[in-house]
Design an enzyme around this catalytic site. Structure first.
Site, PDB file in Angstrom:
ATOM      1  N   ARG A   1       3.492   5.206 -14.240  1.00  0.00           N
ATOM      2  CA  ARG A   1       2.297   5.397 -14.549  1.00  0.00           C
ATOM      3  C   ARG A   1       1.541   6.523 -13.780  1.00  0.00           C
ATOM      4  NH1 ARG A   1       3.848   0.374 -14.841  1.00  0.00           N
ATOM      5  NH2 ARG A   1       2.689  -1.462 -16.162  1.00  0.00           N
TER       6      ARG A   1
ATOM      7  N   TRP B   1      -6.745   0.313   1.275  1.00  0.00           N
ATOM      8  CA  TRP B   1      -7.872  -0.718   2.066  1.00  0.00           C
ATOM      9  C   TRP B   1      -9.226   0.071   2.500  1.00  0.00           C
ATOM     10  CZ3 TRP B   1      -8.425  -5.627   2.991  1.00  0.00           C
ATOM     11  CH2 TRP B   1      -9.529  -6.259   4.188  1.00  0.00           C
ATOM     12  N   GLU B   2      -8.948   1.546   2.611  1.00  0.00           N
ATOM     13  CA  GLU B   2      -9.819   2.486   3.193  1.00  0.00           C
ATOM     14  C   GLU B   2     -10.778   2.852   1.901  1.00  0.00           C
ATOM     15  OE1 GLU B   2      -6.723   2.448   4.783  1.00  0.00           O
ATOM     16  OE2 GLU B   2      -7.666   1.421   6.555  1.00  0.00           O
TER      17      GLU B   2
ATOM     18  N   HIS C   1       0.603  -9.065   1.629  1.00  0.00           N
ATOM     19  CA  HIS C   1      -0.021  -8.216   2.044  1.00  0.00           C
ATOM     20  C   HIS C   1      -1.006  -7.510   0.661  1.00  0.00           C
ATOM     21  CE1 HIS C   1      -1.822  -5.630   5.404  1.00  0.00           C
ATOM     22  NE2 HIS C   1      -1.576  -4.595   4.740  1.00  0.00           N
TER      23      HIS C   1
ATOM     24  N   PHE D   1     -11.579   4.065 -11.347  1.00  0.00           N
ATOM     25  CA  PHE D   1     -10.594   3.370 -10.410  1.00  0.00           C
ATOM     26  C   PHE D   1      -8.998   3.787 -11.075  1.00  0.00           C
ATOM     27  CE2 PHE D   1      -7.997  -0.790 -10.226  1.00  0.00           C
ATOM     28  CZ  PHE D   1      -8.536  -0.948  -8.841  1.00  0.00           C
TER      29      PHE D   1
HETATM   30  N1  INI Z   1      -2.058   0.689   1.100  1.00  0.00           N
HETATM   31  C1  INI Z   1      -1.771   1.075   0.111  1.00  0.00           C
HETATM   32  O1  INI Z   1      -2.471   1.839  -0.529  1.00  0.00           O
HETATM   33  N2  INI Z   1      -0.738   0.506  -0.735  1.00  0.00           N
HETATM   34  C2  INI Z   1       0.129  -0.741  -0.364  1.00  0.00           C
HETATM   35  O2  INI Z   1       0.814  -0.999  -1.220  1.00  0.00           O
HETATM   36  C3  INI Z   1      -0.247  -1.134   1.134  1.00  0.00           C
HETATM   37  N3  INI Z   1       0.751  -2.083   1.388  1.00  0.00           N
HETATM   38  O3  INI Z   1       1.520  -2.607   0.699  1.00  0.00           O
HETATM   39  O4  INI Z   1       0.614  -2.396   2.453  1.00  0.00           O
HETATM   40  C4  INI Z   1      -1.048  -0.455   1.775  1.00  0.00           C
HETATM   41  N4  INI Z   1      -1.524  -0.871   2.914  1.00  0.00           N
HETATM   42  C5  INI Z   1      -2.136  -0.168   3.943  1.00  0.00           C
HETATM   43  C6  INI Z   1      -3.689  -0.442   3.839  1.00  0.00           C
HETATM   44  O5  INI Z   1      -4.184   0.106   2.767  1.00  0.00           O
HETATM   45  C7  INI Z   1      -4.541  -0.006   5.051  1.00  0.00           C
HETATM   46  O6  INI Z   1      -4.232   1.365   5.095  1.00  0.00           O
HETATM   47  C8  INI Z   1      -3.927  -0.397   6.412  1.00  0.00           C
HETATM   48  O7  INI Z   1      -3.880  -1.815   6.467  1.00  0.00           O
HETATM   49  C9  INI Z   1      -4.970  -0.070   7.620  1.00  0.00           C
HETATM   50  O8  INI Z   1      -6.191  -0.589   7.453  1.00  0.00           O
END
Ligand code: INI
Length: 158
Positions: free
Chosen positions: A129, A59-60, A90, A115
């Site tokens: 992978r 997400w970041e 999620h 990517f």
């Molecule tokens: N982040 C990932 O990189 N991979 C995942 O599978 C994942 N799941 O499944 O939750 C994940 N969640 C965390 C997200 O990226 C953020 O760090 C979090 O929501 C805080 O902002």
């Protein structure tokens, strides 16, 4: 008239790269990062020219990638993460926003962004992978970054 052919080569000597890697699913992403560093070193990049940025999760990736791309310190940015579906919805939010956000940075900042984010249904598929059956997508992303960095330099007449 012959066709004008332009393409990037795989020479990373003198180029600078940022790798952004998530701590989430680090069992997978550590391997992707190792693959990316291996590709950069094999193509001639000096260790001094590689910056590794660790972030919480996929997400970041967009906000950090944008910061690095806009700094203009790097010839390309390599994004590495692993979003694994499991049983929660999620996955769709995290994977979708990461892909969309990284794509926007790549299109808007003029700096190539590779990517290397795995989106899989299972951990096993991610392992495949990340250095097992299906190669290492971190290595592949770094090779793309090298090619694109050279292509952009060429297109800009450098
Ligand atoms: N982040 C990932 O990189 N991979 C995942 O599978 C994942 N799941 O499944 O939750 C994940 N969640 C965390 C997200 O990226 C953020 O760090 C979090 O929501 C805080 O902002």
């Amino acid at each position: 008239m012959p066709i004008t052919k332009i393409e990037g080569n795989l020479e990373a000597r003198g180029l600078r790269f940022a790798i952004v890697v998530t701590r989430f699913n680090s069992i997978i992403t550590d391997r992707l990062a190792a693959g990316a560093v291996d590709a950069l070193k094999r193509t001639g990049c000096a260790e001094d020219d590689i910056t590794m940025v660790h972030i919480p999760g996929s997400w970041e990736l967009p906000i950090v990638t944008r910061e690095l791309a806009e700094s203009k310190k790097y010839d390309a940015v390599i994004c590495l993460g692993a979003v694994i579906r499991g049983d929660t919805p999620h996955f769709d939010y995290v994977a979708g926003e990461a892909a969309k956000g990284i794509g926007q940075v790549a299109a808007q900042c003029g700096v190539p962004v590779a990517f290397g984010v795995l989106t899989t249904n299972t951990v096993e598929q991610a392992i495949d992978r990340a250095g097992a059956k299906s190669g290492n997508k971190g290595f592949d992303a770094a090779m793309t970054a090298v090619e694109m960095a050279n292509l952009m330099r060429k297109l800009r007449g450098k």
